[in-house]
Design a protein around this motif. Structure first.
Motif, PDB file in Angstrom:
ATOM      1  N   ARG A 189       2.318   0.899  -3.050  1.00  0.00           N
ATOM      2  CA  ARG A 189       1.244   1.894  -3.077  1.00  0.00           C
ATOM      3  C   ARG A 189       0.830   2.283  -1.659  1.00  0.00           C
ATOM      4  O   ARG A 189       0.721   3.470  -1.339  1.00  0.00           O
ATOM      5  CB  ARG A 189       0.061   1.350  -3.856  1.00  0.00           C
ATOM      6  N   LEU A 190       0.589   1.311  -0.810  1.00  0.00           N
ATOM      7  CA  LEU A 190       0.199   1.611   0.569  1.00  0.00           C
ATOM      8  C   LEU A 190       1.342   2.252   1.341  1.00  0.00           C
ATOM      9  O   LEU A 190       1.124   3.156   2.156  1.00  0.00           O
ATOM     10  CB  LEU A 190      -0.250   0.344   1.288  1.00  0.00           C
ATOM     11  N   ALA A 191       2.560   1.783   1.106  1.00  0.00           N
ATOM     12  CA  ALA A 191       3.718   2.300   1.850  1.00  0.00           C
ATOM     13  C   ALA A 191       3.955   3.772   1.587  1.00  0.00           C
ATOM     14  O   ALA A 191       4.539   4.466   2.416  1.00  0.00           O
ATOM     15  CB  ALA A 191       4.960   1.492   1.511  1.00  0.00           C
ATOM     16  N   ARG A 192       3.498   4.275   0.447  1.00  0.00           N
ATOM     17  CA  ARG A 192       3.665   5.692   0.147  1.00  0.00           C
ATOM     18  C   ARG A 192       2.788   6.575   1.036  1.00  0.00           C
ATOM     19  O   ARG A 192       3.065   7.755   1.211  1.00  0.00           O
ATOM     20  CB  ARG A 192       3.323   5.978  -1.312  1.00  0.00           C
ATOM     21  N   HIS A 193       1.708   5.989   1.586  1.00  0.00           N
ATOM     22  CA  HIS A 193       0.730   6.789   2.315  1.00  0.00           C
ATOM     23  C   HIS A 193       0.607   6.445   3.795  1.00  0.00           C
ATOM     24  O   HIS A 193      -0.159   7.089   4.508  1.00  0.00           O
ATOM     25  CB  HIS A 193      -0.642   6.635   1.659  1.00  0.00           C
ATOM     26  N   CYS A 194       1.317   5.405   4.249  1.00  0.00           N
ATOM     27  CA  CYS A 194       1.197   5.046   5.656  1.00  0.00           C
ATOM     28  C   CYS A 194       2.491   4.409   6.144  1.00  0.00           C
ATOM     29  O   CYS A 194       3.315   3.979   5.345  1.00  0.00           O
ATOM     30  CB  CYS A 194       0.019   4.096   5.882  1.00  0.00           C
ATOM     31  N   GLU A 195       2.640   4.378   7.485  1.00  0.00           N
ATOM     32  CA  GLU A 195       3.833   3.780   8.090  1.00  0.00           C
ATOM     33  C   GLU A 195       3.489   3.260   9.479  1.00  0.00           C
ATOM     34  O   GLU A 195       2.634   3.816  10.163  1.00  0.00           O
ATOM     35  CB  GLU A 195       4.958   4.804   8.187  1.00  0.00           C
TER      36      GLU A 195
END
Length: 172
Positions: free
Chosen positions: A54-60
């Protein structure tokens, strides 16, 4: 000298020649990552596993900023770095609230306190968002076959786990 008319032996690489793909990738991208403060590609390559899909979809992760701008070896006693993370605009506030969790996950992944805080930079992600694979519904006949195979197992927890495993294998 070998007979030119005899069939050639097939080439079989020795175990010393065969290397995991991860080792080759790491060697290729290590110089680029080092310029951004990363001593290893782990945090970049394993970002979805570290922070979750979930977080990886919105940040890097973008870079690591070490105190004083120095890039030190991991075995030295150093102050923790700041992990600069690019985040999509609408998700920045939520990631700001989750920053302590992300810092803890990164540190747990590395096994030492290498990250002290996150610095968020809003903007579009440089890579394609992580996509979750779609799960197909298994054939009803295959589901019945799985149910029949595990029906004789007396432990209900084990039976249910095997039933879920069988259905996941058939729907994959």
């Amino acid at each position: 000298m070998a007979d030119p008319n005899s069939p050639a032996r097939p080439f079989r690489p020795s175990r010393q020649m065969v290397k995991p793909l991860a080792e080759l990738i790491d060697a290729c991208i290590a110089p680029v990552l080092a310029k951004q403060g990363f001593a290893a590609s782990d945090v970049v390559l394993a970002w979805p596993e570290i922070v979750g899909e979930r977080l990886a979809r919105h940040c890097e992760p973008v870079r690591l900023d070490w105190p004083g701008g120095s890039r030190r070896r991991y075995d030295e006693e150093v102050e923790p770095a700041t992990l600069v993370v690019r985040v999509t605009g609408a998700f920045a506030l939520e990631l700001q609230h989750m920053a302590p969790v992300v810092v803890e996950r990164v540190n747990s992944h590395f096994g030492w306190r290498c990250i002290g805080r996150l610095a968020l930079r809003q903007g579009p992600l440089q890579r394609r968002p992580v996509t979750v694979p779609t799960i197909r519904t298994p054939d009803p006949a295959a589901v019945r076959m799985v149910d029949e195979r595990v029906a004789d197992i007396t432990d209900e927890g084990l039976q249910e786990a095997l039933r879920r495993l069988g259905r996941a294998v058939l729907s994959g």
